[in-house]
Design a protein around this motif. Structure first.
Motif, PDB file in Angstrom:
ATOM      1  N   LEU A   9     -14.657  64.873  38.325  1.00  0.00           N
ATOM      2  CA  LEU A   9     -14.015  66.300  38.232  1.00  0.00           C
ATOM      3  C   LEU A   9     -12.660  66.104  37.915  1.00  0.00           C
ATOM      4  N   PHE A  47      -7.138  71.981  38.180  1.00  0.00           N
ATOM      5  CA  PHE A  47      -7.353  71.428  36.519  1.00  0.00           C
ATOM      6  C   PHE A  47      -7.947  72.635  35.936  1.00  0.00           C
ATOM      7  N   TYR A  48      -9.138  73.005  36.844  1.00  0.00           N
ATOM      8  CA  TYR A  48     -10.158  73.902  36.178  1.00  0.00           C
ATOM      9  C   TYR A  48      -9.472  75.497  35.941  1.00  0.00           C
ATOM     10  N   VAL A  62      -5.946  74.567  45.116  1.00  0.00           N
ATOM     11  CA  VAL A  62      -7.217  75.370  45.000  1.00  0.00           C
ATOM     12  C   VAL A  62      -7.026  76.707  45.022  1.00  0.00           C
ATOM     13  N   PHE A  90      -9.604  79.973  45.042  1.00  0.00           N
ATOM     14  CA  PHE A  90     -11.010  80.377  45.246  1.00  0.00           C
ATOM     15  C   PHE A  90     -12.067  79.472  45.208  1.00  0.00           C
ATOM     16  N   GLY A  91     -11.596  78.028  45.832  1.00  0.00           N
ATOM     17  CA  GLY A  91     -12.401  77.103  45.910  1.00  0.00           C
ATOM     18  C   GLY A  91     -12.559  76.244  44.287  1.00  0.00           C
ATOM     19  N   ILE A  92     -11.557  76.857  43.520  1.00  0.00           N
ATOM     20  CA  ILE A  92     -11.594  75.944  42.198  1.00  0.00           C
ATOM     21  C   ILE A  92     -10.484  75.278  42.139  1.00  0.00           C
ATOM     22  N   PRO A  93     -10.758  74.077  41.822  1.00  0.00           N
ATOM     23  CA  PRO A  93      -9.476  72.784  41.639  1.00  0.00           C
ATOM     24  C   PRO A  93      -8.443  73.456  40.631  1.00  0.00           C
ATOM     25  N   PHE A 107     -17.768  72.651  43.842  1.00  0.00           N
ATOM     26  CA  PHE A 107     -17.083  71.789  43.588  1.00  0.00           C
ATOM     27  C   PHE A 107     -17.081  70.627  44.491  1.00  0.00           C
ATOM     28  N   PHE A 127     -17.819  78.821  45.048  1.00  0.00           N
ATOM     29  CA  PHE A 127     -17.284  77.731  44.168  1.00  0.00           C
ATOM     30  C   PHE A 127     -16.678  76.650  44.951  1.00  0.00           C
ATOM     31  N   GLY A 128     -16.059  77.019  46.273  1.00  0.00           N
ATOM     32  CA  GLY A 128     -15.744  75.502  47.128  1.00  0.00           C
ATOM     33  C   GLY A 128     -16.864  74.667  47.177  1.00  0.00           C
ATOM     34  N   TYR A 142     -21.513  72.332  36.308  1.00  0.00           N
ATOM     35  CA  TYR A 142     -21.094  71.944  37.849  1.00  0.00           C
ATOM     36  C   TYR A 142     -22.139  72.508  38.559  1.00  0.00           C
TER      37      TYR A 142
END
Lengths: 512, 68
Positions: free
Chosen positions: A226, B42-43, B35, B37-40, A218, A214-215, A294
């Motif tokens: 985003l 917002f999400y 963040v 697990f790599g997810i920002p 994104f 996921f990193g 995405y």
């Protein structure tokens, strides 16, 4: 042409068609009665209600449109998530009460309730018409999802060969809805969900793994895509639009006729409430589906030579089908595409039944044939469900797709304007029916004007208020206007002693 | 006779409001960090509130069941 995918796709489609016809026998009832054909006899228990409402609200168009929106518009497209979080607390508080009242008086539609509550067939007529008008483009949109996956299988996009699969799919849908009524989408919804869960889980595990987590996904998306742009110099920009769009869509959802139909078909308020605890499981899947947008972005799908022609033809709508074609074996593409196509049939069937119920109950029986018996009423509803579906089919075949999308946008705004009459009516009989009718007309007029400012392309309107600029969802602003006028006119009528307080519903029905 | 307001009661309404407020506070969660697990933020904040809304619905459901 993807041969294996097409074979799997067709096989699954045949399976659900058979299931659709067989379901007429399931929980057998006298299909000559409207509450049997159009509400499945109000007997659906926990499991079926869960699948039915899920199949109803998370449509094929969702699978295609939500990733498309995130792919194309970024953060704004994610509004679908707060929207589904808001839906259940709202319906949890409101709709079980409607169920109790509807059962007590054998109401089939929300307009039935309005007619009796306010003793006003005129108010019920506009509620019913708004419902039908808002539902038609929604059915047409379901076909857009099917069109995209049929195109993805490699069928030509134009000419009779390209349109034949869509026509066949729709004839099958129309036939089993006609014979089995609401029982058909209820049983098919189970198969549809199984396919959807398999497809989404596979996508959400395989694609991030291939793309390096996921990193990385994104990181590949630019920051202005985003997040919503920051609030500056008194302008809330997209942030207030995001919020009002999520809230307005959630409120609109519970007013759509197909939502009422699914809710009223449940066994009781207990079944409904228990269901809504578990229905967010669908929203979770929706969140994952949104992220697919995405992934398509990070995978740079439109630049892939094999997929470029599809993106050229369908635009961002090909994000989800494109990921399947890019990362999965052919047979699995067939399963995923079938999930989208079958996912279109379930809500399309429920929507056409809901529109048919509205027409039959609140237009045909209320104005054209007040003396018709139950059998004739049901026969009429079955015919109307056929007409509604063929209308939607013609709509898609003859007009450009963006008409359906724009009309659906407008439909959401319109259906929201039925809230004061329906939802307030569940709680209070304070409002005057004429006040509600005039307020509805004013709100509708303003909403259509506001939408026309962008040529019906967008559903936002920038409100200027004491130096602030607050862009928001037209539907929600119109709803505020609607309530304002409904209150003012009711106060006025009460002040001059001309208000109506006639109520044909039984007060005991409101005591749950 | 006093009618039961919405059958939910104060606590029911409160439980149902919490997830709504959490996702309506757009300016507060419209950000990248922290963040997960790599997810920002917002999400994952919005996705997190999906199962949490189910939990609060459960609490509200328990209130309603007890009230009969």
């Amino acid at each position: 042409m993807h041969i294996t995918a097409t074979i799997v796709f067709v096989a699954l489609f045949v399976l659900i068609a058979v299931l659709g016809f067989l379901s007429a026998r399931w929980q057998r009832g006298d299909l000559g009665h409207l509450h049997e054909w159009g509400l499945g006899g109000r007997r659906f228990g926990n499991w079926i209600t869960w699948f039915l409402i899920g199949g109803d609200l998370y449509t094929a168009y969702t699978f295609v449109a939500v990733p498309a929106l995130v792919f194309g518009a970024g953060a704004l497209g994610f509004f679908a998530l707060p929207y589904t979080v808001l839906v259940y607390p709202l319906v949890f508080s409101v709709l079980p009460r409607l169920w109790v009242i509807a059962k007590h008086h054998n109401f089939i539609t929300a307009a039935d309730f309005v007619a009796a509550r306010y003793d006003s067939p005129a108010l019920a007529l506009v509620i019913a018409l708004t419902g039908i008008v808002a539902t038609m483009p929604y059915i047409a949109l379901q076909l857009v999802g099917v069109e995209v996956v049929i195109g993805g299988l490699g069928f030509p996009s134009h000419g009779i060969v390209g349109e034949l699969p869509l026509i066949i799919a729709f004839v099958v849908l129309a036939a089993f809805t006609y014979t089995s009524g609401l029982r058909a989408p209820a049983s098919i919804a189970v198969v549809k969900d199984l396919l959807v869960y398999i497809t989404v889980l596979a996508l959400i595990i395989v694609v991030p793994w291939k793309l390096g987590g996921f990193g990385k996904i994104f990181a590949a998306v630019p920051a202005e895509h985003l997040y919503l742009p920051p609030i500056h110099s008194g302008n809330f920009g997209t942030q207030s639009f995001y919020l009002t769009l999520a809230l307005g869509s959630a409120l609109a959802l519970m007013l759509y006729p197909h939502a009422t139909t699914a809710v009223l078909s449940a066994k009781g308020p207990k079944t409904l409430r228990r269901n809504w605890i578990f229905l967010p499981a669908y929203s979770f899947v929706l969140g994952l589906i949104a992220l697919l947008g995405y992934m398509a972005y990070a995978a740079n799908l439109p630049d892939n030579p094999a997929l470029a022609p599809y993106f050229h033809r369908y635009g961002p709508q090909f994000a989800m089908p494109g990921l399947l074609l890019r990362y999965f074996p052919d047979y699995f593409v067939g399963i995923g595409f079938a999930a989208v196509a079958i996912g279109a049939l379930v809500p399309a069937a429920i929507m056409s039944i809901a529109a048919a119920n509205l027409f039959t109950r609140n237009i045909y029986r209320a104005y054209l044939r007040p003396d018709c018996d139950a059998r004739r009423e049901t026969q009429m509803a079955k015919l109307v469900s056929l007409m509604v579906k063929f209308g939607a089919l013609l709509f898609i075949l003859l007009l450009p797709t963006h008409f359906a999308i724009q009309l659906q946008l407008l439909g959401g705004i319109l259906i929201l304007q039925t809230l004061p009459a329906i939802v307030s009516g569940i709680y209070t009989r304070w409002f005057d029916p004429r006040a509600l009718l005039i307020a509805w007309a004013i709100a509708l007029g303003w909403a259509i004007w506001a939408a026309s400012l962008t040529g019906f392309q967008k559903s936002g309107y920038a409100l200027h208020f004491f130096g602030w600029t607050i862009p928001g969802y037209i539907g929600l602003y119109a709803l505020l206007l609607n309530f304002l006028f409904a209150i003012l006119i009711t106060l006025l009528l009460r002040a001059i002693g001309r208000h109506s307080s006639a109520d044909l519903t039984d007060a005991a029905a409101y005591q749950e | 006779m006093k009618r039961k307001a919405a059958g939910l009661g104060f606590w029911g309404v409160l439980y149902l409001s919490i997830p709504c407020i959490a996702v309506l506070a757009v300016p507060l969660y419209n950000r990248a960090t922290p963040v997960l697990f790599g997810i920002p933020f917002f999400y994952w904040w919005q996705i997190l509130w999906v199962p949490l809304s189910g939990f609060f619905l459960y609490l509200a459901w328990r209130r309603v069941e007890r009230r009969g």
